[in-house]
Design a protein around this motif. Sequence first.
Motif, PDB file in Angstrom:
ATOM      1  N   LYS A   1       0.681  -6.889   1.737  1.00  0.00           N
ATOM      2  CA  LYS A   1       1.544  -6.231   2.727  1.00  0.00           C
ATOM      3  C   LYS A   1       1.791  -7.173   3.909  1.00  0.00           C
ATOM      4  O   LYS A   1       1.120  -8.195   4.060  1.00  0.00           O
ATOM      5  CB  LYS A   1       0.884  -4.923   3.204  1.00  0.00           C
ATOM      6  CG  LYS A   1       0.609  -3.929   2.061  1.00  0.00           C
ATOM      7  CD  LYS A   1       1.866  -3.244   1.553  1.00  0.00           C
ATOM      8  CE  LYS A   1       1.694  -2.635   0.193  1.00  0.00           C
ATOM      9  NZ  LYS A   1       1.374  -1.241   0.123  1.00  0.00           N
TER      10      LYS A   1
ATOM     11  N   GLY B   1      -4.526   2.514   2.068  1.00  0.00           N
ATOM     12  CA  GLY B   1      -3.374   3.269   2.542  1.00  0.00           C
ATOM     13  C   GLY B   1      -3.191   4.607   1.851  1.00  0.00           C
ATOM     14  O   GLY B   1      -2.749   5.577   2.473  1.00  0.00           O
ATOM     15  N   THR B   2      -3.530   4.668   0.579  1.00  0.00           N
ATOM     16  CA  THR B   2      -3.398   5.936  -0.152  1.00  0.00           C
ATOM     17  C   THR B   2      -4.314   6.989   0.463  1.00  0.00           C
ATOM     18  O   THR B   2      -3.897   8.122   0.725  1.00  0.00           O
ATOM     19  CB  THR B   2      -3.762   5.728  -1.643  1.00  0.00           C
ATOM     20  OG1 THR B   2      -3.072   4.584  -2.134  1.00  0.00           O
ATOM     21  CG2 THR B   2      -3.395   6.941  -2.475  1.00  0.00           C
TER      22      THR B   2
ATOM     23  N   SER C   1      -0.968   0.733   5.117  1.00  0.00           N
ATOM     24  CA  SER C   1      -1.805   0.051   4.130  1.00  0.00           C
ATOM     25  C   SER C   1      -1.960  -1.392   4.564  1.00  0.00           C
ATOM     26  O   SER C   1      -1.009  -1.993   5.065  1.00  0.00           O
ATOM     27  CB  SER C   1      -1.144   0.095   2.754  1.00  0.00           C
ATOM     28  OG  SER C   1      -1.764  -0.848   1.883  1.00  0.00           O
TER      29      SER C   1
HETATM   30  C1  LIG Z   1       1.029  -0.047  -0.711  1.00  0.00           C
HETATM   31  C2  LIG Z   1       1.588   1.315  -0.496  1.00  0.00           C
HETATM   32  C3  LIG Z   1       0.783   2.448  -0.258  1.00  0.00           C
HETATM   33  C4  LIG Z   1      -0.701   2.527  -0.374  1.00  0.00           C
HETATM   34  O1  LIG Z   1      -1.427   1.482  -0.186  1.00  0.00           O
HETATM   35  P1  LIG Z   1      -2.888   1.156  -0.751  1.00  0.00           P
HETATM   36  O2  LIG Z   1      -3.508   0.519   0.429  1.00  0.00           O
HETATM   37  O3  LIG Z   1      -2.686   0.238  -1.891  1.00  0.00           O
HETATM   38  O4  LIG Z   1      -3.570   2.418  -1.125  1.00  0.00           O
HETATM   39  C5  LIG Z   1       1.402   3.641   0.069  1.00  0.00           C
HETATM   40  N1  LIG Z   1       2.743   3.743   0.126  1.00  0.00           N
HETATM   41  C6  LIG Z   1       3.548   2.697  -0.115  1.00  0.00           C
HETATM   42  C7  LIG Z   1       5.014   2.890  -0.009  1.00  0.00           C
HETATM   43  C8  LIG Z   1       3.006   1.459  -0.455  1.00  0.00           C
HETATM   44  O5  LIG Z   1       3.832   0.427  -0.704  1.00  0.00           O
END
Ligand SMILES: *Cc1c(COP(=O)(O)O)cnc(C)c1O
Length: 365
Positions: free
Chosen positions: A186, A60-61, A181
């Motif tokens: 999640k 997600g990042t 993400s």
């Molecule tokens: C989990 C999360 C991300 C990013 O997720 P990853 O897949 O771990 O990189 C971004 N924003 C928020 C608010 C999150 O909770």
Amino acid sequence: MKIPFLNLHNQYLLISQEIDQAISDVIKESNYIGGKSVKQFENSFAEYLNVNHVIGCANGTDSIEIILKALEIGLGDEVLVPALSWISTSEAVSTVGATPIFVDVHPDYYTINPNLIEEKITKKTKAIIPVHLYGNPAQMNRIIKIAQENNLFVIEDCAQAHAARYNNKLVGTIGTASSFSFYPGKNLGAYGDAGCIATNNESLAEKCRMLGNHGQLIKHNHVFEGRNSRLDGIQASVLNVKLQHLNKWTSQRQYYASLYDSAFCNKEDLIIPKTESSAEHAYHLYVLRSKNRQAIIDNLNKNGVETAIHYPNALPFVNAYKFKGYTESDFPVAFKVTKEIFSIPLYPELTKSEIEFIINCIINP
Ligand SMILES: *Cc1c(COP(=O)(O)O)cnc(C)c1O
């Protein structure tokens, strides 16, 4: 009673046949990057969201970062982000060379406060990243209006808000583009890192797809330099299975949240989650607020119930941003809220008697 904060193993046991089959199909085909399951997930999730394009990413990042790059946001630009979020939101802005500008959160919803956005807009501002924190949609009507008036992009951070709705539309379909993400914990989680981008804009979608795959759409035709951030086949196969269960799981979260709400709404010193009238919460987290949080947490833990705090420090106050020299008075709401919030277990695999046990621990300590 032992109640963990999250129980991914129990979830697996409920769908193990489907999951084992899906993973073994990928292994049989041995198409680990891209391939059938990735295509299938991108298509099904696009159909689920009712959006034209979904592009799988490694996490997600990365997906936030790739959207920013595709919008040509970088050095010298500013991007507005909420003071309360997971660090990915602001980190992605810095990674592309732009500056994250924190905006304090709303005292009831804990999402970016639209009343405080305009005073932070400068000539350098290019975008707003509202985060649908805990699964609670940000106040998108106001945010979209401000963005339109100031010619800003809106990038929805939907990492915690799969299946949440705003004005009866799923979040992730409202702004310029959105990021999801699929981190295992999640609401829709893979069995490792995974993420995606969703957008209705075709040229933006194509650019994102190229950025995440070395600047190419066709093998060896590198139109520009990109990077490697792809969704892998095994993760996509897990997501294909779990997407079929997402609506049912979300309803179960909402049902349990309603039991919590009615048990806690009249308890003094306890503030339950609030949603705007246009918003439908997906309850990634059930976050309570109390001036006596430590006593409540201690009692829950003593009774075997795990709790968590999301997050102990608002972003402007974590070490990574110490150099900015912020004080409490710069973000008074985020500062205060982080001293009082705590999260209690809420996931579809919990039983009703476990929910009742947790309620009882809080109501009759
Ligand atoms: C989990 C999360 C991300 C990013 O997720 P990853 O897949 O771990 O990189 C971004 N924003 C928020 C608010 C999150 O909770």
